[in-house]
Design an enzyme around this catalytic site. Structure first.
Site, PDB file in Angstrom:
ATOM      1  N   GLY A   1       8.463 -27.503  29.969  1.00 20.71           N
ATOM      2  CA  GLY A   1       8.554 -26.296  30.801  1.00 20.71           C
ATOM      3  C   GLY A   1       8.780 -26.673  32.260  1.00 20.71           C
ATOM      4  O   GLY A   1       8.151 -27.599  32.758  1.00 20.71           O
TER       5      GLY A   1
ATOM      6  N   ARG B   1      13.158 -29.126  25.532  1.00 20.49           N
ATOM      7  CA  ARG B   1      12.120 -29.689  24.669  1.00 20.49           C
ATOM      8  C   ARG B   1      12.890 -30.281  23.495  1.00 20.49           C
ATOM      9  O   ARG B   1      13.481 -29.547  22.713  1.00 20.49           O
ATOM     10  CB  ARG B   1      11.158 -28.598  24.197  1.00 20.49           C
ATOM     11  CG  ARG B   1      10.428 -27.885  25.350  1.00 20.49           C
ATOM     12  CD  ARG B   1       9.333 -26.974  24.812  1.00 20.49           C
ATOM     13  NE  ARG B   1       8.845 -26.035  25.806  1.00 20.49           N
ATOM     14  CZ  ARG B   1       7.849 -26.295  26.663  1.00 20.49           C
ATOM     15  NH1 ARG B   1       7.247 -27.457  26.641  1.00 20.49           N
ATOM     16  NH2 ARG B   1       7.448 -25.367  27.513  1.00 20.49           N
TER      17      ARG B   1
ATOM     18  N   ASP C   1       0.680 -25.439  34.157  1.00 14.89           N
ATOM     19  CA  ASP C   1      -0.597 -25.278  33.433  1.00 14.89           C
ATOM     20  C   ASP C   1      -1.754 -26.081  34.028  1.00 14.89           C
ATOM     21  O   ASP C   1      -2.907 -25.750  33.821  1.00 14.89           O
ATOM     22  CB  ASP C   1      -0.432 -25.705  31.973  1.00 14.89           C
ATOM     23  CG  ASP C   1       0.353 -24.689  31.160  1.00 14.89           C
ATOM     24  OD1 ASP C   1       0.960 -23.791  31.768  1.00 14.89           O
ATOM     25  OD2 ASP C   1       0.365 -24.797  29.925  1.00 14.89           O
TER      26      ASP C   1
ATOM     27  N   ARG D   1      -8.287   2.504  36.610  1.00 14.86           N
ATOM     28  CA  ARG D   1      -8.014   1.870  35.321  1.00 14.86           C
ATOM     29  C   ARG D   1      -8.613   0.475  35.227  1.00 14.86           C
ATOM     30  O   ARG D   1      -8.894  -0.163  36.231  1.00 14.86           O
ATOM     31  CB  ARG D   1      -6.500   1.690  35.144  1.00 14.86           C
ATOM     32  CG  ARG D   1      -5.815   2.915  34.660  1.00 14.86           C
ATOM     33  CD  ARG D   1      -4.315   2.695  34.664  1.00 14.86           C
ATOM     34  NE  ARG D   1      -3.656   3.897  34.203  1.00 14.86           N
ATOM     35  CZ  ARG D   1      -2.397   4.218  34.473  1.00 14.86           C
ATOM     36  NH1 ARG D   1      -1.666   3.427  35.222  1.00 14.86           N
ATOM     37  NH2 ARG D   1      -1.867   5.321  33.998  1.00 14.86           N
TER      38      ARG D   1
ATOM     39  N   MET E   1      -0.251 -17.659  32.058  1.00 15.69           N
ATOM     40  CA  MET E   1       0.044 -18.806  31.205  1.00 15.69           C
ATOM     41  C   MET E   1      -1.142 -19.772  31.153  1.00 15.69           C
ATOM     42  O   MET E   1      -2.045 -19.717  31.975  1.00 15.69           O
ATOM     43  CB  MET E   1       1.308 -19.512  31.677  1.00 15.69           C
ATOM     44  CG  MET E   1       2.568 -18.813  31.187  1.00 15.69           C
ATOM     45  SD  MET E   1       4.058 -19.716  31.633  1.00 15.69           S
ATOM     46  CE  MET E   1       5.263 -18.865  30.589  1.00 15.69           C
TER      47      MET E   1
ATOM     48  N   ARG F   1      -1.897 -22.489  27.753  1.00 13.91           N
ATOM     49  CA  ARG F   1      -2.135 -22.485  26.309  1.00 13.91           C
ATOM     50  C   ARG F   1      -3.478 -23.111  25.951  1.00 13.91           C
ATOM     51  O   ARG F   1      -4.180 -22.631  25.077  1.00 13.91           O
ATOM     52  CB  ARG F   1      -1.019 -23.244  25.587  1.00 13.91           C
ATOM     53  CG  ARG F   1       0.252 -22.444  25.475  1.00 13.91           C
ATOM     54  CD  ARG F   1       1.369 -23.286  24.947  1.00 13.91           C
ATOM     55  NE  ARG F   1       1.711 -24.346  25.904  1.00 13.91           N
ATOM     56  CZ  ARG F   1       2.732 -25.166  25.769  1.00 13.91           C
ATOM     57  NH1 ARG F   1       3.504 -25.072  24.719  1.00 13.91           N
ATOM     58  NH2 ARG F   1       2.988 -26.090  26.679  1.00 13.91           N
TER      59      ARG F   1
HETATM   60  O1  F6P Z   1       3.651 -25.771  29.451  1.00 16.12           O
HETATM   61  C1  F6P Z   1       4.046 -24.852  30.381  1.00 16.12           C
HETATM   62  C2  F6P Z   1       4.264 -23.491  29.762  1.00 16.12           C
HETATM   63  O2  F6P Z   1       4.736 -22.686  30.818  1.00 16.12           O
HETATM   64  C3  F6P Z   1       3.062 -22.841  29.091  1.00 16.12           C
HETATM   65  O3  F6P Z   1       2.138 -22.253  29.934  1.00 16.12           O
HETATM   66  C4  F6P Z   1       3.726 -21.838  28.173  1.00 16.12           C
HETATM   67  O4  F6P Z   1       2.895 -21.487  27.119  1.00 16.12           O
HETATM   68  C5  F6P Z   1       4.928 -22.591  27.723  1.00 16.12           C
HETATM   69  O5  F6P Z   1       5.232 -23.509  28.753  1.00 16.12           O
HETATM   70  C6  F6P Z   1       6.122 -21.738  27.402  1.00 16.12           C
HETATM   71  O6  F6P Z   1       7.115 -22.572  26.931  1.00 16.12           O
HETATM   72  P1  F6P Z   1       8.648 -22.164  26.689  1.00 16.12           P
HETATM   73  O7  F6P Z   1       9.351 -22.298  27.992  1.00 16.12           O
HETATM   74  O8  F6P Z   1       9.130 -23.183  25.706  1.00 16.12           O
HETATM   75  O9  F6P Z   1       8.635 -20.776  26.171  1.00 16.12           O
END
Ligand code: F6P
Length: 321
Positions: free
Chosen positions: A12, A73, A128, A163, A170, A172
């Protein structure tokens, strides 16, 4: 013989990657090394998508989010054949040092290549902030500031409408974005993957806040928290009777012009990577600890587990009563 180094960004993207590329390219040229940009991460390395970089190749990118080298990736790379092909490709281009900017998986890829005798340097680039060996990774500060802007906007309208709003950010496996943005944005409740959620306590806090006159409740939830936001919103509505909305910030957090802190970190790390190659080091992970740029063995660095800031979570809870 003149050294030739390659640079790639992988996984990412994160704001500040360009600043790190610029620092590495300029430092390498300063030390009279050849420097090559490898496009699309490891995937581009396998395809030989490689170009020599000059001083002007990195002009006017310091302030830009994303990565001029683009990123990917690559599953193909993660195999013994992939590693072999990557090494052959580096040899074809006579590249004898590789700088990898990315997160956990990307730096693991660099470690694999180092086991084949390639000189590698790992620079942490991920919003992250989930790498255990460094206090901060490039892009984290910018992402936190972006989330902070979103919290302020949502707070205005949540307050007008009385509300409750769940803002999903983000992260994970690591709740750092949620924790830092939640604390500095004055969220009523922060949910991170490292801690079990306590819905009773969450609803109690929302109702207590209402009782003392709060007009809104902001909940910051990291995406890695197992309960889906929709389900959570329904439970909150049912138990508190309050209208509950969801905002998923997603990729908005990954772009944008890097903050001064991220540019500084990226500049220092890009420069450090080149200095280490120049001095004959290999297989190092570059990080920051207590405000100082550090480097440690890549293998050892990747084994370090990230400890979440439990005390900061507790403090955020105290400050939002
Ligand atoms: O690892 C960084 C990140 O931005 C995470 O927070 C997120 O879950 C993931 O990449 C999203 O990945 P992609 O760009 O493959 O959807």
């Amino acid at each position: 013989m003149m050294r030739k180094i390659g640079i790639l960004t992988s996984g990412g993207d994160s704001p500040g990657m360009n600043a790190a590329i610029r620092a590495a390219v300029r430092s390498a040229i300063y030390y009279e090394m050849g420097v090559y940009g490898i496009y699309n991460g490891y995937e581009g390395l396998l395809n030989g998508d490689i170009e020599e970089m000059k001083l002007w190749s990195v002009s006017d990118i310091l302030h830009r989010g994303g990565t001029i080298l683009r990123t990917a990736r690559s599953e193909r790379f993660m195999t013994p054949e992939g590693h072999k092909r990557a090494c052959d490709m580096l040899e074809n281009f006579e590249i004898d040092g590789l700088i990898v900017i990315g997160g956990n998986g990307s730096l693991r890829g660099a470690l694999d290549l180092s086991k084949h005798g390639i000189t590698v340097m790992g620079i942490p680039g991920t919003i992250d902030n989930d790498l255990g060996y460094t206090d901060f990774s490039i892009g984290f500060d910018t992402a936190v500031n972006t989330v902070l802007g979103a919290i302020s906007n949502v707070r205005d309208t949540s307050s007008s409408h009385e509300r409750t709003t769940i803002i999903e950010v983000m992260g994970r496996h690591c709740g750092d974005i949620a924790l830092h943005a939640g604390l500095t944005g004055g969220a009523e409740y922060i949910m991170i993957p490292e801690e079990e959620i306590n819905i009773n306590e969450l609803c109690r806090k929302i109702l207590q806040g209402r009782k003392r006159g709060k007009r809104h409740s902001i909940i910051i939830k990291a995406e890695g928290v197992p309960t889906p936001s929709q389900e959570l919103a329904e439970i909150i509505k049912e138990r508190t009777g309050l209208e509950t909305k969801i905002v998923v910030l997603a990729y908005i957090q990954r772009g944008g012009s890097p903050t001064a802190r991220d540019r500084m970190l990226a500049s220092m790390m890009g420069n450090k990577a080149v200095e280490l190659i120049k001095d004959g080091s290999s297989s190092r992970a570059i990080g920051v600890s207590g405000g100082q740029i550090i480097d440690l063995g890549l293998e050892e660095a990747l084994q370090m587990k990230r400890m979440y800031e439990k005390e900061m979570m507790h403090m955020a809870d105290i400050l939002s009563i």
